[in-house]
Design a protein around this motif. Structure first.
Motif, short mmCIF file in Angstrom:
data_model
loop_
_atom_site.label_atom_id
_atom_site.label_comp_id
_atom_site.label_asym_id
_atom_site.label_seq_id
_atom_site.Cartn_x
_atom_site.Cartn_y
_atom_site.Cartn_z
N PHE A 195 3.41 14.01 8.49
CA PHE A 195 1.98 14.15 8.20
C PHE A 195 1.14 13.39 9.22
CE2 PHE A 195 -1.88 12.34 6.23
CZ PHE A 195 -2.56 13.51 5.96
N LYS A 196 0.07 14.02 9.68
CA LYS A 196 -0.89 13.37 10.58
C LYS A 196 -2.27 13.49 9.95
CE LYS A 196 -2.67 13.25 15.31
NZ LYS A 196 -2.75 11.78 15.28
N ALA A 197 -2.91 12.37 9.77
CA ALA A 197 -4.23 12.37 9.14
C ALA A 197 -5.26 13.02 10.05
CB ALA A 197 -4.65 10.93 8.83
N PRO A 198 -6.19 13.80 9.49
CA PRO A 198 -7.28 14.36 10.30
C PRO A 198 -8.06 13.24 10.98
CG PRO A 198 -7.23 15.37 8.11
CD PRO A 198 -6.28 14.22 8.07
N PRO A 246 -9.03 -8.89 -4.48
CA PRO A 246 -8.74 -8.89 -3.03
C PRO A 246 -8.46 -7.48 -2.53
CG PRO A 246 -6.81 -9.60 -4.26
CD PRO A 246 -7.92 -9.46 -5.27
N ALA A 247 -8.68 -7.28 -1.25
CA ALA A 247 -8.34 -6.00 -0.63
C ALA A 247 -6.83 -5.76 -0.78
CB ALA A 247 -8.74 -6.00 0.84
N GLU A 248 -6.46 -4.50 -0.99
CA GLU A 248 -5.05 -4.16 -1.20
C GLU A 248 -4.35 -3.88 0.13
OE1 GLU A 248 -4.77 -1.44 -5.05
OE2 GLU A 248 -6.34 -0.78 -3.69
N ASP A 249 -3.10 -4.32 0.23
CA ASP A 249 -2.30 -3.91 1.38
C ASP A 249 -1.71 -2.52 1.11
OD1 ASP A 249 -0.03 -4.23 -0.25
OD2 ASP A 249 0.37 -6.24 0.50
N TYR A 250 -1.11 -1.96 2.14
CA TYR A 250 -0.67 -0.56 2.06
C TYR A 250 0.41 -0.34 1.00
CZ TYR A 250 0.15 4.16 3.88
OH TYR A 250 0.23 5.52 4.02
N GLU A 251 1.33 -1.29 0.90
CA GLU A 251 2.41 -1.16 -0.08
C GLU A 251 1.86 -1.11 -1.51
OE1 GLU A 251 6.65 -3.27 -1.39
OE2 GLU A 251 5.37 -4.20 0.12
N THR A 252 0.90 -1.98 -1.79
CA THR A 252 0.29 -2.00 -3.12
C THR A 252 -0.39 -0.68 -3.42
OG1 THR A 252 -0.10 -4.38 -2.95
CG2 THR A 252 -1.40 -3.18 -4.59
N ILE A 253 -1.12 -0.16 -2.43
CA ILE A 253 -1.84 1.11 -2.61
C ILE A 253 -0.89 2.27 -2.84
CG2 ILE A 253 -3.32 2.80 -1.44
CD1 ILE A 253 -4.51 0.32 0.11
N THR A 254 0.09 2.40 -1.96
CA THR A 254 0.99 3.56 -2.06
C THR A 254 1.91 3.48 -3.27
OG1 THR A 254 2.51 2.50 -0.47
CG2 THR A 254 0.92 4.09 0.40
N SER A 292 -7.14 7.55 -0.10
CA SER A 292 -6.01 7.55 -1.04
C SER A 292 -5.19 8.82 -0.93
CB SER A 292 -6.51 7.36 -2.47
OG SER A 292 -6.90 6.03 -2.68
N ILE A 293 -5.85 9.96 -0.82
CA ILE A 293 -5.11 11.22 -0.64
C ILE A 293 -4.36 11.18 0.68
CG2 ILE A 293 -5.31 13.73 -0.36
CD1 ILE A 293 -7.73 13.63 -2.24
N THR A 294 -5.01 10.67 1.72
CA THR A 294 -4.38 10.55 3.03
C THR A 294 -3.14 9.66 2.96
OG1 THR A 294 -6.48 10.85 4.20
CG2 THR A 294 -4.71 9.78 5.41
N ALA A 295 -3.25 8.51 2.30
CA ALA A 295 -2.12 7.59 2.17
C ALA A 295 -0.99 8.22 1.37
CB ALA A 295 -2.58 6.30 1.50
N LEU A 296 -1.34 8.96 0.33
CA LEU A 296 -0.33 9.61 -0.50
C LEU A 296 0.46 10.63 0.32
CD1 LEU A 296 0.84 9.87 -3.34
CD2 LEU A 296 -0.94 11.55 -3.84
N LEU A 297 -0.23 11.44 1.08
CA LEU A 297 0.44 12.45 1.91
C LEU A 297 1.25 11.79 3.02
CD1 LEU A 297 -2.38 15.17 2.25
CD2 LEU A 297 -0.54 15.02 0.56
N ASP A 298 0.72 10.70 3.56
CA ASP A 298 1.43 9.96 4.60
C ASP A 298 2.74 9.38 4.06
OD1 ASP A 298 1.53 8.58 7.27
OD2 ASP A 298 1.39 6.80 6.01
N THR A 299 2.74 9.00 2.80
CA THR A 299 3.93 8.42 2.17
C THR A 299 4.95 9.50 1.82
OG1 THR A 299 2.57 6.67 1.21
CG2 THR A 299 4.74 7.01 0.24
N THR A 345 1.87 6.72 -5.69
CA THR A 345 3.08 7.51 -5.92
C THR A 345 3.54 7.40 -7.37
OG1 THR A 345 4.40 5.65 -5.08
CG2 THR A 345 3.90 7.44 -3.54
N GLU A 346 3.34 6.24 -7.98
CA GLU A 346 3.69 6.09 -9.40
C GLU A 346 2.85 7.03 -10.26
OE1 GLU A 346 3.72 2.68 -12.93
OE2 GLU A 346 3.41 2.08 -10.84
N SER A 347 1.56 7.12 -9.96
CA SER A 347 0.68 8.01 -10.71
C SER A 347 1.06 9.47 -10.50
CB SER A 347 -0.78 7.79 -10.31
OG SER A 347 -1.24 6.53 -10.77
N LEU A 348 1.31 9.85 -9.24
CA LEU A 348 1.67 11.24 -8.97
C LEU A 348 2.99 11.61 -9.63
CD1 LEU A 348 0.71 13.76 -7.39
CD2 LEU A 348 2.30 13.08 -5.59
N ASP A 349 3.98 10.73 -9.54
CA ASP A 349 5.27 11.01 -10.17
C ASP A 349 5.13 11.17 -11.68
OD1 ASP A 349 6.56 10.94 -7.75
OD2 ASP A 349 7.31 8.89 -7.96
#
Length: 289
Positions: A246-249, A195-203, A234-241, A207-211
């Motif tokens: 942050f403002k997406a281009p 299924p398509a992911e919601d924002y919480e699942t994605i971020t 994904s990069i946009t969502a990561l920076l937004d979190t 963030t877990e991977s980046l940390d």
């Protein structure tokens, strides 16, 4: 009887002495372990890292304007060229670690960048599914305009208005809801498709991977430069979190663009977004040669 008491006393004293030594050794071991843990934590906090977040090059599905999340396609010749140019622009930066989404297009991007970097070309690309693009569910492979128009309609605004004020959270959650509705209408059983992911699942996964990358790399001695190849949303969502302001281009991140994030003392700071100067510098160098 006295001899028995004396022997018993000596035996008891020996047991107490042995116990004391063992306790002392245990305490000393615990102190040593605590000290080592503290030193490791301090090393992690003291090491400054510079993270180069690079969006993959243009793919065949990008070219045909198709939805491309967990589905994948190879880079086009033009996509390979711009990534190679970015690699040339980044060639003087010594990377101590390289990470990529496990999608082929991101791995291909990391490989092309490393191929231009004499100091880092022997590094192994570490693949991480947590760095994948959004999963769009039943929209995967559909025309982008169709998905984006459905999202705009759900929000009660025009497509142009929604894209001009792009909010990655609203977008992801809308796609997830629309995907659920579409699967219900078509009678698709649970487990047949992702299924398509919601924002919480994605971020959460991003963030877990980046940390984890930061935790691992902060323990290493090296340049402090880390290459991470991932995807536009994904990069946009990561920076937004990570960053409240942050403002997406408006038109999204360009292929092979670079976003630079610094990490020090447990804090992230944003240095640049959607920087195409590395690819431009590489293109210029190629033309001059």
């Amino acid at each position: 009887m006295k001899k028995l008491l004396i022997k018993s006393s000596i035996a008891l004293s020996f047991v107490m002495l042995l116990s004391g030594c063992q306790n002392g050794e245990s305490t000393q071991a615990e102190q040593t372990q605590t000290t080592e843990t503290t030193e490791a934590s301090q090393a992690s906090d003291d090491n400054e890292l510079t993270l180069y977040l690079v969006r993959h090059g243009k793919t065949m599905l990008n070219t045909t304007d198709r939805v491309q999340g967990w589905s994948d396609a190879v880079l086009t010749p033009a996509g390979e060229e711009v990534v190679t140019d970015a690699g040339i622009g980044l060639k003087d930066i010594e990377f101590q670690g390289v990470y990529s989404s496990d999608s082929g297009r991101a791995i291909q991007t990391a490989d092309l960048i490393l191929a231009e970097n004499e100091q880092s070309k022997d590094l192994q690309v570490q693949k991480d599914s947590g760095l994948r693009e959004f999963n769009f569910g039943t929209y995967e492979g559909d025309l982008n305009d169709s998905m984006w128009q459905d999202v705009a309609d759900k929000q009660g605004v025009s497509l142009e208005e929604f894209q001009a004020n792009m909010d990655p959270e609203v977008f992801a959650d809308s796609v997830a809801e629309l995907d659920q509705e579409q699967m219900a209408e078509e009678g698709v059983e649970e487990g047949v498709n992702w299924p398509a992911e919601d924002y919480e699942t994605i971020t959460d996964r991003l963030t877990e991977s980046l940390d984890q990358i930061v935790t691992d790399e902060a323990q290493e001695s090296g340049s402090g430069n880390v290459l991470v190849t991932s995807h536009g949303l994904s990069i946009t969502a990561l920076l937004d979190t990570l960053f409240d302001d942050f403002k997406a281009p408006e038109d999204g991140l360009d292929n092979a663009s670079v976003c630079i994030v610094k990490y020090k003392d447990g804090n992230y700071s944003l240095e640049s977004v959607n920087d195409t100067s590395y690819a431009e510098e590489g293109e210029k160098a190629t033309q001059e040669n």
